[in-house]
Design a protein around this motif. Structure first.
Motif, PDB file in Angstrom:
ATOM      1  N   ASP A  30       9.341   4.901  -7.597  1.00 42.46           N
ATOM      2  CA  ASP A  30      10.715   4.551  -7.207  1.00 42.46           C
ATOM      3  C   ASP A  30      10.723   4.216  -5.718  1.00 42.46           C
ATOM      4  O   ASP A  30      10.075   3.280  -5.311  1.00 42.46           O
ATOM      5  CB  ASP A  30      11.680   5.665  -7.582  1.00 42.46           C
ATOM      6  N   ASP A  31      11.406   5.010  -4.858  1.00 42.30           N
ATOM      7  CA  ASP A  31      11.515   4.637  -3.452  1.00 42.30           C
ATOM      8  C   ASP A  31      10.636   5.466  -2.528  1.00 42.30           C
ATOM      9  O   ASP A  31      10.706   5.328  -1.313  1.00 42.30           O
ATOM     10  CB  ASP A  31      12.968   4.743  -2.986  1.00 42.30           C
ATOM     11  N   ARG A  32       9.759   6.340  -3.072  1.00 41.70           N
ATOM     12  CA  ARG A  32       8.994   7.271  -2.245  1.00 41.70           C
ATOM     13  C   ARG A  32       7.491   7.101  -2.437  1.00 41.70           C
ATOM     14  O   ARG A  32       7.001   6.936  -3.566  1.00 41.70           O
ATOM     15  CB  ARG A  32       9.353   8.725  -2.588  1.00 41.70           C
ATOM     16  N   VAL A  33       6.754   7.179  -1.332  1.00 44.23           N
ATOM     17  CA  VAL A  33       5.291   7.198  -1.393  1.00 44.23           C
ATOM     18  C   VAL A  33       4.847   8.527  -2.009  1.00 44.23           C
ATOM     19  O   VAL A  33       5.341   9.595  -1.632  1.00 44.23           O
ATOM     20  CB  VAL A  33       4.685   7.038   0.019  1.00 44.23           C
ATOM     21  N   VAL A  34       3.923   8.448  -2.953  1.00 44.63           N
ATOM     22  CA  VAL A  34       3.414   9.673  -3.581  1.00 44.63           C
ATOM     23  C   VAL A  34       1.939   9.899  -3.262  1.00 44.63           C
ATOM     24  O   VAL A  34       1.437  11.024  -3.435  1.00 44.63           O
ATOM     25  CB  VAL A  34       3.624   9.657  -5.115  1.00 44.63           C
ATOM     26  N   TYR A  35       1.255   8.847  -2.797  1.00 49.93           N
ATOM     27  CA  TYR A  35      -0.173   9.015  -2.508  1.00 49.93           C
ATOM     28  C   TYR A  35      -0.620   7.944  -1.525  1.00 49.93           C
ATOM     29  O   TYR A  35      -0.213   6.778  -1.606  1.00 49.93           O
ATOM     30  CB  TYR A  35      -1.000   8.884  -3.793  1.00 49.93           C
ATOM     31  N   VAL A  36      -1.473   8.331  -0.583  1.00 50.40           N
ATOM     32  CA  VAL A  36      -2.211   7.381   0.238  1.00 50.40           C
ATOM     33  C   VAL A  36      -3.583   7.983   0.466  1.00 50.40           C
ATOM     34  O   VAL A  36      -3.723   9.153   0.837  1.00 50.40           O
ATOM     35  CB  VAL A  36      -1.484   7.063   1.558  1.00 50.40           C
ATOM     36  N   GLY A  37      -4.621   7.208   0.157  1.00 44.63           N
ATOM     37  CA  GLY A  37      -5.974   7.725   0.285  1.00 44.63           C
ATOM     38  C   GLY A  37      -6.974   6.728  -0.279  1.00 44.63           C
ATOM     39  O   GLY A  37      -6.630   5.575  -0.580  1.00 44.63           O
ATOM     40  N   PRO A  38      -8.221   7.163  -0.454  1.00 43.56           N
ATOM     41  CA  PRO A  38      -9.263   6.223  -0.893  1.00 43.56           C
ATOM     42  C   PRO A  38      -9.136   5.783  -2.342  1.00 43.56           C
ATOM     43  O   PRO A  38      -9.410   4.626  -2.662  1.00 43.56           O
ATOM     44  CB  PRO A  38     -10.565   7.012  -0.672  1.00 43.56           C
ATOM     45  N   ARG A  39      -8.725   6.682  -3.236  1.00 42.32           N
ATOM     46  CA  ARG A  39      -8.623   6.265  -4.649  1.00 42.32           C
ATOM     47  C   ARG A  39      -7.666   7.178  -5.393  1.00 42.32           C
ATOM     48  O   ARG A  39      -7.831   8.401  -5.409  1.00 42.32           O
ATOM     49  CB  ARG A  39     -10.000   6.291  -5.324  1.00 42.32           C
ATOM     50  N   TYR A  40      -6.686   6.562  -6.028  1.00 42.95           N
ATOM     51  CA  TYR A  40      -5.693   7.298  -6.813  1.00 42.95           C
ATOM     52  C   TYR A  40      -6.170   7.361  -8.263  1.00 42.95           C
ATOM     53  O   TYR A  40      -6.493   6.331  -8.874  1.00 42.95           O
ATOM     54  CB  TYR A  40      -4.337   6.601  -6.723  1.00 42.95           C
ATOM     55  N   GLU A  41      -6.223   8.558  -8.815  1.00 43.02           N
ATOM     56  CA  GLU A  41      -6.779   8.741 -10.160  1.00 43.02           C
ATOM     57  C   GLU A  41      -5.734   8.693 -11.262  1.00 43.02           C
ATOM     58  O   GLU A  41      -6.075   8.646 -12.436  1.00 43.02           O
ATOM     59  CB  GLU A  41      -7.523  10.088 -10.231  1.00 43.02           C
ATOM     60  N   GLY A  42      -4.445   8.721 -10.903  1.00 45.12           N
ATOM     61  CA  GLY A  42      -3.415   8.754 -11.924  1.00 45.12           C
ATOM     62  C   GLY A  42      -3.091   7.382 -12.490  1.00 45.12           C
ATOM     63  O   GLY A  42      -3.601   6.345 -12.049  1.00 45.12           O
ATOM     64  N   ALA A  43      -2.208   7.372 -13.458  1.00 48.65           N
ATOM     65  CA  ALA A  43      -1.780   6.117 -14.097  1.00 48.65           C
ATOM     66  C   ALA A  43      -0.685   5.465 -13.265  1.00 48.65           C
ATOM     67  O   ALA A  43       0.104   6.139 -12.590  1.00 48.65           O
ATOM     68  CB  ALA A  43      -1.261   6.400 -15.496  1.00 48.65           C
ATOM     69  N   VAL A  44      -0.644   4.131 -13.284  1.00 54.08           N
ATOM     70  CA  VAL A  44       0.403   3.369 -12.597  1.00 54.08           C
ATOM     71  C   VAL A  44       0.985   2.349 -13.560  1.00 54.08           C
ATOM     72  O   VAL A  44       0.352   1.970 -14.547  1.00 54.08           O
ATOM     73  CB  VAL A  44      -0.140   2.661 -11.338  1.00 54.08           C
ATOM     74  N   ASP A  45       2.198   1.919 -13.269  1.00 49.40           N
ATOM     75  CA  ASP A  45       2.866   0.915 -14.101  1.00 49.40           C
ATOM     76  C   ASP A  45       2.595  -0.502 -13.630  1.00 49.40           C
ATOM     77  O   ASP A  45       2.702  -1.464 -14.398  1.00 49.40           O
ATOM     78  CB  ASP A  45       4.373   1.178 -14.098  1.00 49.40           C
ATOM     79  N   ALA A  46       2.305  -0.653 -12.317  1.00 47.56           N
ATOM     80  CA  ALA A  46       2.027  -1.973 -11.758  1.00 47.56           C
ATOM     81  C   ALA A  46       1.105  -1.786 -10.563  1.00 47.56           C
ATOM     82  O   ALA A  46       1.106  -0.739  -9.913  1.00 47.56           O
ATOM     83  CB  ALA A  46       3.318  -2.656 -11.322  1.00 47.56           C
ATOM     84  N   GLU A  47       0.286  -2.797 -10.295  1.00 47.40           N
ATOM     85  CA  GLU A  47      -0.606  -2.700  -9.145  1.00 47.40           C
ATOM     86  C   GLU A  47      -0.890  -4.077  -8.573  1.00 47.40           C
ATOM     87  O   GLU A  47      -0.712  -5.099  -9.233  1.00 47.40           O
ATOM     88  CB  GLU A  47      -1.907  -1.994  -9.505  1.00 47.40           C
TER      89      GLU A  47
END
Length: 494
Positions: A30-47
């Motif tokens: 939505d409107d908030r950053v949830v992660y910043v780093g080398p690699r995000y392991e979770g699922a995303v809806d768009a990239e």
């Protein structure tokens, strides 16, 4: 919805400051950053893989041009500058709006599109009152707010108001002519607009008080602005400490310096933003030595809106960025003119600071980037802006670094400021919603806007003649750089 950007370089936030992340990812929901780093392991809806790009926190422009540029005309002015102010006759008898409300809406759309195209995500507007009947009416800012919502920028808005206007007297001297009723009506409209935005309830739009230049306000209007700002808990931005003419007018009228006048009416407070702020006691044209102005500003908690590119074009600069920063004054940035390019502005500022202090490390690039992000966020009282960190607003901008004309890459931030331009912005999001996409603004016809703006600029340019004391035509007011090419006559014997 959870979205991920990948990029070669991300200016993340860590341990209380910015930190460079190579080959990183930033994810927001939505409107908030949830992660910043080398690699995000979770699922995303768009990239989106942005490749060889530099992702920065969304740039914050606190003196953002929302008009058709006039610096292209008056920064060359010299001795003919008197023709670019109102004549006393125009003020007293003939003042009027050069543009219709619909045309003003077109100008605002054009200007806000320019901000978005240059990677600005948060702005506080500035527009010229020269070609308006007086200042900015309530209805115009209501329309502008809707344009801002349509584009998706984060705006701190309010109609500009004043009780006086700079005029040129018949003898060529400069003074301020007053119409106090206009000032009272303007402040009333400004408060009405605060109520309008409160009722609108859009988290991207915040009401602020935007009185014009300090010398164009009566003491009553200054005092009321300060009172309402405190009572409503809103920001106040007031152009002051800009030049010698302003200082002379304030001292003649009030017997005070501009800083003393602000203090007298309770305006020197953390909710005050002062664009430019170049003419302190340490300025060579004043005393050339620090007699306490910087400390006074720092202790008050005000924020300076430094506009290095515009200052340079009018032959001015801070004395100095390093001194203001070391004194504890919060420094934010503005563009104030075209182009609204904070990248070029930061580069100009870095090098002006070297001249002001006589040392090459006077204002490192990182200090200017901090001013364009964290400094702007501090000025706005927002610890969720100006940084890429979990919990912060998802306001991001990506600049492409993959063109051979960008040169070789050393440190990505330093190299970009030295070699680049905000025209390299390709993508931005504000509160997690796309604004700039692949270098374009979905839903806006930029070609049509460009053509409309040129027509309106020509009308704006022509209108200077009717305000000029001598009623000179535009050829006299704005002579060309070179004479027009003359077509040769037929050759002999042809």
């Amino acid at each position: 919805m959870r979205t991920r950007w990948r990029a070669r370089h991300i200016l993340a936030h860590q341990d209380g400051g910015h930190a460079l992340l190579r080959d990183g990812e930033v994810v927001w929901e939505d409107d908030r950053v949830v992660y910043v780093g080398p690699r995000y392991e979770g699922a995303v809806d768009a990239e989106r893989d942005l490749g060889e790009s530099l992702v920065l926190p969304g740039l914050i422009d606190l003196d953002a041009l929302t008009d058709v540029d006039h610096l292209v005309l008056d920064s060359w002015a010299g001795p003919r500058a008197t023709g670019l102010q109102w004549s006393l006759d125009y003020f007293a008898q003939r003042r009027h709006d050069v543009f219709t409300p619909r045309e003003r809406a077109t100008i605002r759309t054009y200007a806000l599109a320019q901000l978005a195209l240059h990677g600005i995500t948060t702005y506080m507007p500035i527009a010229s009152e020269v070609h308006s009947r007086w200042a900015e009416p309530y209805e115009e800012l209501v329309a502008m707010a809707e344009v801002s919502r349509r584009i998706g920028l984060r705006g701190y808005l309010g109609p500009a108001y004043r009780s006086g206007v700079n005029v040129v007297l018949p003898d060529g001297s400069r003074e301020v002519a007053f119409d106090e009723a206009e000032g009272v009506a303007g402040l009333r409209d400004a408060v009405r607009f605060l109520d309008h935005l409160d009722a609108l309830g859009d988290p991207l739009l915040t009401g602020v008080l935007l009185p014009c230049r300090i010398e164009t306000l009566t003491e009553d209007l200054l005092a009321e602005t300060g009172r309402i700002g405190r009572e409503r808990g809103v920001l106040v931005r007031l152009h002051a400490l800009q030049g010698l003419a302003e200082r002379d007018i304030i001292q003649r009228r009030h017997g005070l310096t501009p800083i003393e006048l602000l203090d007298k009416h309770g305006l020197l407070a953390p909710n005050l933003l002062i664009p430019h702020t170049v003419l302190l006691d340490r300025h060579p044209a004043v005393h050339g030595a620090d007699r306490g102005d910087l400390d006074r500003l720092a202790r008050s908690g005000i924020s300076v809106v430094h506009c290095p590119q515009t200052s340079l074009r009018y032959g001015e600069m801070l004395h100095s960025f390093r001194a203001y920063r070391e004194a504890g004054v919060n420094l934010s940035l503005g563009t104030d003119s075209f182009p609204p390019d904070l990248i070029r502005g930061m580069d100009v500022g870095v090098h002006l600071a070297k001249i002001a202090d006589g040392r090459s490390d006077a204002a490192p690039a990182e200090h200017y980037v901090e001013a364009a992000t964290l400094g702007g966020a501090r000025a706005l009282g927002r610890d969720d802006l100006g940084r890429i960190a979990p919990g912060a607003q998802a306001d991001l901008v990506a600049f492409s670094l993959d063109d051979i004309r960008d040169g070789v890459l050393d440190d990505p931030v330093r190299t970009f400021l030295l070699n680049g331009t905000a025209r390299q912005a390709t993508d931005s999001v504000v509160a997690g919603r796309p604004v700039l996409v692949d270098g374009g603004l979905p839903g806006l016809d930029l070609d049509a806007l460009r053509q409309d703006a040129q027509v309106l600029f020509e009308r704006m340019r022509a209108a200077y003649s009717e305000r000029d004391t001598e009623r000179r035509d535009t050829a006299a007011l704005f002579p060309p750089t070179f004479p027009a090419f003359r077509e040769a006559g037929p050759k002999a014997g042809a």
